[in-house]
Design an enzyme around this catalytic site. Structure first.
Site, PDB file in Angstrom:
ATOM      1  N   CYS A  74       0.838  -1.202   0.000  1.00  0.00           N
ATOM      2  CA  CYS A  74       0.000   0.000   0.000  1.00  0.00           C
ATOM      3  C   CYS A  74       0.878   1.259   0.000  1.00  0.00           C
ATOM      4  CB  CYS A  74      -0.901  -0.013   1.240  1.00  0.00           C
ATOM      5  SG  CYS A  74      -1.929   1.453   1.404  1.00  0.00           S
ATOM      6  N   CYS A  77       0.391   2.962   3.599  1.00  0.00           N
ATOM      7  CA  CYS A  77       0.780   2.404   4.902  1.00  0.00           C
ATOM      8  C   CYS A  77       1.717   1.203   4.811  1.00  0.00           C
ATOM      9  CB  CYS A  77      -0.465   2.024   5.699  1.00  0.00           C
ATOM     10  SG  CYS A  77      -1.251   0.493   5.149  1.00  0.00           S
ATOM     11  N   CYS A 123      -7.380  -1.126   1.108  1.00  0.00           N
ATOM     12  CA  CYS A 123      -6.390  -1.645   2.054  1.00  0.00           C
ATOM     13  C   CYS A 123      -7.090  -1.814   3.408  1.00  0.00           C
ATOM     14  CB  CYS A 123      -5.227  -0.660   2.170  1.00  0.00           C
ATOM     15  SG  CYS A 123      -4.092  -1.036   3.523  1.00  0.00           S
ATOM     16  N   CYS A 126      -5.414   0.736   6.287  1.00  0.00           N
ATOM     17  CA  CYS A 126      -5.582   2.197   6.327  1.00  0.00           C
ATOM     18  C   CYS A 126      -6.800   2.679   5.546  1.00  0.00           C
ATOM     19  CB  CYS A 126      -4.330   2.889   5.805  1.00  0.00           C
ATOM     20  SG  CYS A 126      -4.176   2.844   4.009  1.00  0.00           S
ATOM     21  N   CYS A 146      -8.458  -5.362 -10.267  1.00  0.00           N
ATOM     22  CA  CYS A 146      -8.046  -4.282 -11.160  1.00  0.00           C
ATOM     23  C   CYS A 146      -7.629  -3.090 -10.297  1.00  0.00           C
ATOM     24  CB  CYS A 146      -9.223  -3.918 -12.068  1.00  0.00           C
ATOM     25  SG  CYS A 146      -8.803  -2.727 -13.334  1.00  0.00           S
TER      26      CYS A 146
HETATM   27 FE    FE Z   1      -2.874   0.982   3.503  1.00  0.00          FE
END
Ligand code: FE
Length: 157
Positions: A74, A77, A123, A126, A146
């Site tokens: 990510c 984070c 995610c 976060c 995607c």
């Molecule tokens: Fe994240």
């Protein structure tokens, strides 16, 4: 001076009685930051995609044609999200994977915006918007995650 205050108090009371949700957002992810903090950390495009559910233009991102071995984490984070081992050529212009690194590392929620029924992928650490998952992917899962390159950061093993 007093009248507006009383009016505000009255509104607050009505809201409280009806059990309306507080306007203060409760943090629901392990990692939460203010909008200002995210803006400071991210580029404008990364901010627009991850924090405002934007979509980068196809064939413009860093990873749609990226083929190195490693992990995509990510951008917000550093949570591990996808392995290069599950990346495939979708022809869409967005990095596409047939499964996340761990199911619990992503959050999948129903998204009915823009007159479409889609499943949004975020995610789970976060809440960053990553992209959407569709049922027209390759074996073995038949899924196509995607993703936006702007939501990801590639890390070599
Ligand atoms: Fe994240």
């Amino acid at each position: 001076m007093i009248k507006p205050l009383l009016f505000s108090l009255a509104l607050f009371s009505i809201g409280a009685c009806k059990g309306q949700p507080s306007t203060v957002e409760k943090p629901s992810y392990p990692v939460t930051k203010s909008e200002a903090a995210w803006r400071k950390q991210l580029t404008p495009e990364q901010f627009e995609v991850t924090r405002k559910k934007g979509t980068e233009r196809a064939f413009t991102g860093a990873y749609w044609d990226h083929h190195e071995t490693g992990t995509y984490v990510c951008i917000c984070c550093d949570h591990p999200l996808f392995s290069s081992a599950t990346k495939f050529e979708s022809g869409t212009g967005w990095p596409s994977f047939w499964q996340p690194i761990k199911t619990k590392n992503v959050e999948e929620i129903s998204d009915n915006s823009y007159g479409m029924q889609r499943t949004e992928v975020n995610c789970s650490r976060c809440g960053a918007h990553l992209g959407h998952v569709f049922n027209d992917g390759p074996k073995p899962t038949g899924l196509r995650y995607c993703m936006n390159s702007a939501s990801l950061k590639f890390v070599k093993p």
